[in-house]
Enzyme design. Structure first.
Site, PDB file in Angstrom:
ATOM      1  N   HIS A   1     -14.762  18.741  41.146  1.00  0.00           N
ATOM      2  CA  HIS A   1     -15.908  19.656  41.061  1.00  0.00           C
ATOM      3  C   HIS A   1     -16.845  19.192  39.941  1.00  0.00           C
ATOM      4  O   HIS A   1     -16.387  18.711  38.905  1.00  0.00           O
ATOM      5  CB  HIS A   1     -15.408  21.086  40.800  1.00  0.00           C
TER       6      HIS A   1
ATOM      7  N   GLU B   1     -22.003  18.891  47.320  1.00  0.00           N
ATOM      8  CA  GLU B   1     -22.512  19.928  46.422  1.00  0.00           C
ATOM      9  C   GLU B   1     -23.524  19.319  45.463  1.00  0.00           C
ATOM     10  O   GLU B   1     -23.145  18.817  44.390  1.00  0.00           O
ATOM     11  CB  GLU B   1     -21.373  20.498  45.579  1.00  0.00           C
TER      12      GLU B   1
HETATM   13  C1  PEP Z   1     -19.689  25.811  43.235  1.00  0.00           C
HETATM   14  O1  PEP Z   1     -19.695  25.862  42.002  1.00  0.00           O
HETATM   15  O2  PEP Z   1     -18.860  25.116  43.846  1.00  0.00           O
HETATM   16  C2  PEP Z   1     -20.696  26.572  43.956  1.00  0.00           C
HETATM   17  C3  PEP Z   1     -20.980  26.201  45.175  1.00  0.00           C
HETATM   18  O3  PEP Z   1     -21.254  27.598  43.270  1.00  0.00           O
HETATM   19  P1  PEP Z   1     -22.406  28.577  43.802  1.00  0.00           P
HETATM   20  O4  PEP Z   1     -22.042  29.022  45.197  1.00  0.00           O
HETATM   21  O5  PEP Z   1     -22.383  29.737  42.839  1.00  0.00           O
HETATM   22  O6  PEP Z   1     -23.673  27.820  43.779  1.00  0.00           O
END
Ligand code: PEP
Length: 260
Positions: free
Chosen positions: A94, A164
């Site tokens: 992450h 992400e």
């Molecule tokens: C994350 O930190 O993996 C994430 C997707 O956070 P958020 O949905 O709050 O943007």
């Protein structure tokens, strides 16, 4: 078509076991009405056992693990230990761990190998810190290749890639969700690299999910237009109604009336 995979990443929330179990029970209860989603809850480590006991339909996830099974690694929690707590999914790499805790591509690679080769579903997070244009930055490809170095082909059945973009994660300053169009481009880019590394048949089977400011309003577009196989949800997964509305929207792309 596979059911959308929706993963709740609670990060370091909530504070108490009582609150954590209650939230998990509410999600478990509410998600019984949601047929077409695979739901994973990834709570903080101290709550894994209690939440594992509370879940029936949803699966249990861990937010991180160490790559060795046991030994002199003060403060670490191994992939083998979490497996014994009914954990089925592990989030690896992450951006908060990479950026704030110095997790390197090499460490991520060791975790991917340990988890995926031992049968844990491995949610590998990759994503660029800044976006300057429409192209998916090559750093995303580099992260993917480095994370998969030496990973055996038969472990790929246990891999999920979470795209992400760091700038889209809700807790980062100025965060905004990516567009479904960009998410689609990222999906194609990731699939292309997986195909290069493992061949088309293997690459086709790997699920690609999106994370970054997902909510009940935008989830359908990421699944439909972005062709994502699911979502990694941070902030919105701590709000029972909002998370259940995400599950409903994901399960029925035509949109079921929202919970009041
Ligand atoms: C994350 O930190 O993996 C994430 C997707 O956070 P958020 O949905 O709050 O943007």
């Amino acid at each position: 078509m596979k059911k959308p995979l929706i993963i709740a990443n609670w990060k370091m929330n909530p504070l108490t076991r009582k609150e954590a179990v209650l939230l998990a029970q509410e999600i478990e209860e509410g998600s019984r009405m949601v047929k077409d989603c695979e739901v994973v809850i990834a709570p903080p480590f101290p709550f894994l056992e209690s939440i594992g006991a509370a879940l029936k339909k949803s699966k249990l996830g861990a937010q991180n693990v160490f790559w060795e099974a046991r030994g002199a690694y003060t403060g670490e929690i191994s992939w083998d230990q979490v497996t014994r707590l009914k954990v089925r999914y592990v989030i690896v790499g992450h951006s908060e761990r990479r950026i704030r805790l110095g997790e390197t591509d090499e460490m991520v690679n060791k975790k991917v190998r340990a988890c995926a080769e031992h049968g844990l579903m491995t949610v590998l997070c990759i994503g660029e810190r800044e976006r300057t244009g429409a192209e998916i930055p090559s750093i995303v490809g580099d992260q993917l290749r480095r994370a998969l170095a030496g990973v055996k082909t038969n472990a790929l059945k246990n891999l999920v890639v979470a795209y992400e973009p760091v700038w889209a994660i809700s807790t980062n300053p100025g965060a905004r969700a990516d567009t479904p169009d960009n998410a689609f481009r990222a999906r194609m880019y990731i699939k292309r690299i997986l195909t290069e590394l493992y061949g088309r048949h293997i690459a086709e089977e790997v699920r690609i999910i999106y994370g970054g400011s997902v909510n009940s309003t935008n989830i359908s577009a990421f699944l439909e237009e972005g062709k994502m196989d699911g979502a990694l949800v941070g902030g919105a997964s701590l709000d029972r109604k909002e998370f259940l509305n995400i599950l409903k929207a994901a399960s029925d792309r035509r949109g079921i009336p929202k919970l009041k």
